[in-house]
Write an enzyme that holds these catalytic residues in place. Structure first.
Site, PDB file in Angstrom:
ATOM      1  N   THR A  38      31.288  53.363  35.058  1.00  7.51           N
ATOM      2  CA  THR A  38      30.082  54.130  34.729  1.00  7.51           C
ATOM      3  C   THR A  38      29.334  54.542  35.994  1.00  7.51           C
ATOM      4  O   THR A  38      28.557  55.488  35.961  1.00  7.51           O
ATOM      5  CB  THR A  38      29.131  53.277  33.855  1.00  7.51           C
ATOM      6  N   SER A 128      36.405  42.906  47.734  1.00  6.69           N
ATOM      7  CA  SER A 128      36.493  42.392  49.098  1.00  6.69           C
ATOM      8  C   SER A 128      36.269  43.525  50.101  1.00  6.69           C
ATOM      9  O   SER A 128      35.673  43.315  51.154  1.00  6.69           O
ATOM     10  CB  SER A 128      37.841  41.702  49.342  1.00  6.69           C
ATOM     11  N   ASP A 173      29.700  48.399  43.948  1.00  5.40           N
ATOM     12  CA  ASP A 173      30.164  47.250  44.727  1.00  5.40           C
ATOM     13  C   ASP A 173      29.264  46.995  45.931  1.00  5.40           C
ATOM     14  O   ASP A 173      28.890  45.853  46.227  1.00  5.40           O
ATOM     15  CB  ASP A 173      31.605  47.487  45.213  1.00  5.40           C
ATOM     16  N   TYR A 223      42.421  55.848  40.033  1.00  9.47           N
ATOM     17  CA  TYR A 223      40.954  55.761  40.067  1.00  9.47           C
ATOM     18  C   TYR A 223      40.386  57.157  40.359  1.00  9.47           C
ATOM     19  O   TYR A 223      39.506  57.650  39.659  1.00  9.47           O
ATOM     20  CB  TYR A 223      40.516  54.763  41.141  1.00  9.47           C
TER      21      TYR A 223
END
Ligand code: GLA
Length: 417
Positions: A38, A128, A173, A223
């Site tokens: 989203t 990460s 992130d 993606y």
């Protein structure tokens, strides 16, 4: 297992054969309770920073050389700031991408030595890469006194990921890593970047992460394709509704009327995102009401949407969610992050975690031939100088650093996006 300061300093000094004392920054990985795919649709997310983190120990150099060492690979990488180049799938991209963005923003700084370590499993969907980017940026900001705000860091790190790592990620992130707060999830509006901290009271439940230990090759390319499909859907809706800017502004009715006749796959992708935004709003209410069972049900629905409509799950993730769903002490489970591998996030009754684990490990091995790894995640503070010491007035070293910076921000308006 948190790293201790002395160990990090000794690691830095041994790697670079020096007695210099570096500054150390810790930047955590993240979980996301709900709100997947989203963020790049101007929607909402509900992430939190966790107890696993990337650590960088950094020291200035007098020349233009960037000298890096990654403990996880026992590997050095050295390059001049005047010839920063990316290397396919290489850990150095996450550090050099940041240096590249700072240079593109017209910021002046010298070379540096950087020692990288951490305990975020790579490729597990716990971000990460964002953690390394944020740690690097925060450290360079402190080292060269750049006076960047955390919001500016989010944008710079995101652009580094786009340009150096090649993934057109959203802001979630970086935001979670930089803004995380112990015991809280961030209810983040990815359009305005306004956020609330919502206390995460799990009342006897734990966040259990189950790592499939697979990362299917197409994860980055798929993606980026999903992002393009969402943008295509928005372009079609805009032809009739020019006020629409992103899927955030779109309704299911618009999708059915405008997008479905044009392309069934794009209709499915967009439907998932519109439904997920609504689910997140409802899930926040569940969390505030302490209704964890209702929240858990929404996590299952999210997984179903990601599996059937958005099609970013995989056999291993589906197996784990289906398996955990049979357990009475599991109230919610779903794949987490970009997809095609990585972890599932599970809400499991604390008392039963130890008895569930061997069962799911055996079942996973029997079904896939792979070993499962598990982590109990606790919710911790975001990026900061390490260790975050507290002085007698109760002000952390990090906070002092930020107070100093606030005074020096006015000349960088061009960094705002
Ligand atoms: C990855 C990206 C994030 C977000 C998630 C899916 O983690 O980096 O920006 O899009 O996938 O929610």
């Amino acid at each position: 297992m948190p790293f201790c300061e002395d160990e990090l300093i000794a690691g830095f000094q041994a790697a670079f054969h020096t007695a210099d004392v570096p500054i150390i920054v810790r930047s955590p990985g993240r979980v996301n309770i709900i709100g997947e795919h989203t963020d790049y649709n101007d929607g909402f997310v509900l992430p939190a920073a966790i107890d696993r983190a990337a650590y960088v120990a950094v020291h200035k150099r007098d020349d233009r050389i960037v000298s890096l060492y990654a403990a996880a690979f026992d590997e050095y990488h050295e390059v001049s700031l005047s010839e920063l180049v990316k290397q396919e799938d290489h850990w150095s991209n996450y550090v050099l991408g940041i240096a590249d963005q700072l240079m593109k923003s017209g910021i002046d700084f010298s070379g540096f030595t950087l020692y990288l370590t951490g305990d975020i499993p790579i490729g597990a969907g716990l971000s990460s890469s964002a953690a390394v980017e944020c740690a690097t940026l925060f450290a360079l900001d402190a080292l060269f006194d750049l006076g960047l705000t955390r919001a500016e860091m989010v944008h710079l790190a995101q652009r580094a990921e786009h340009e150096f790592a090649g993934v057109k990620c959203g802001v979630m992130d970086m935001f979670a890593s930089l803004f995380g707060k112990k015991g809280h999830v961030l209810n983040l509006d990815c359009r305005s970047l306004l956020y609330d901290y919502v206390p995460l009271d799990l009342a006897g439940y734990k966040i259990l992460l189950l790592n499939t230990n697979v990362r299917h090759k197409l994860s980055s390319s798929e993606y980026n394709t999903r992002r393009e499909q969402c943008e295509q859907g928005v372009m079609w809706v805009r032809e009739q509704h020019p006020e629409v800017r992103a899927l955030r502004d779109v309704t299911l009715e618009m999708l059915e009327r405008i997008v479905l006749p044009k392309d069934e796959i794009i209709h499915r992708r967009c439907t998932y995102v519109v439904e997920e935004n609504k689910r997140l709003t409802d899930a926040c209410r569940d969390l505030k009401n302490g209704d964890l069972k209702a929240l858990g049900q929404k996590m299952y629905q999210t997984h179903e949407g990601l599996r059937t409509l958005y099609e970013v799950s995989c056999r291993e993730l589906d197996f784990l969610v289906d398996h955990m769903r049979q357990e009475a002490s599991v109230i919610g489970a779903r794949m987490m992050g970009g997809g095609f591998g990585g972890c599932t996030i599970n809400l499991v009754r604390e008392h039963d975690v130890q008895s569930i684990l061997p069962k799911v490990e055996d079942a996973y091995r029997a079904a896939t031939g792979l070993e499962l790894t598990s982590y109990l995640a606790s919710i911790e503070d975001g990026t900061g100088l390490y260790p975050a010491t507290t002085d007698t007035d109760g002000i952390t070293a990090l906070r002092q650093h930020e107070i100093r910076k606030t005074a020096a921000t006015s000349h960088r308006q061009h960094l705002h996006t």
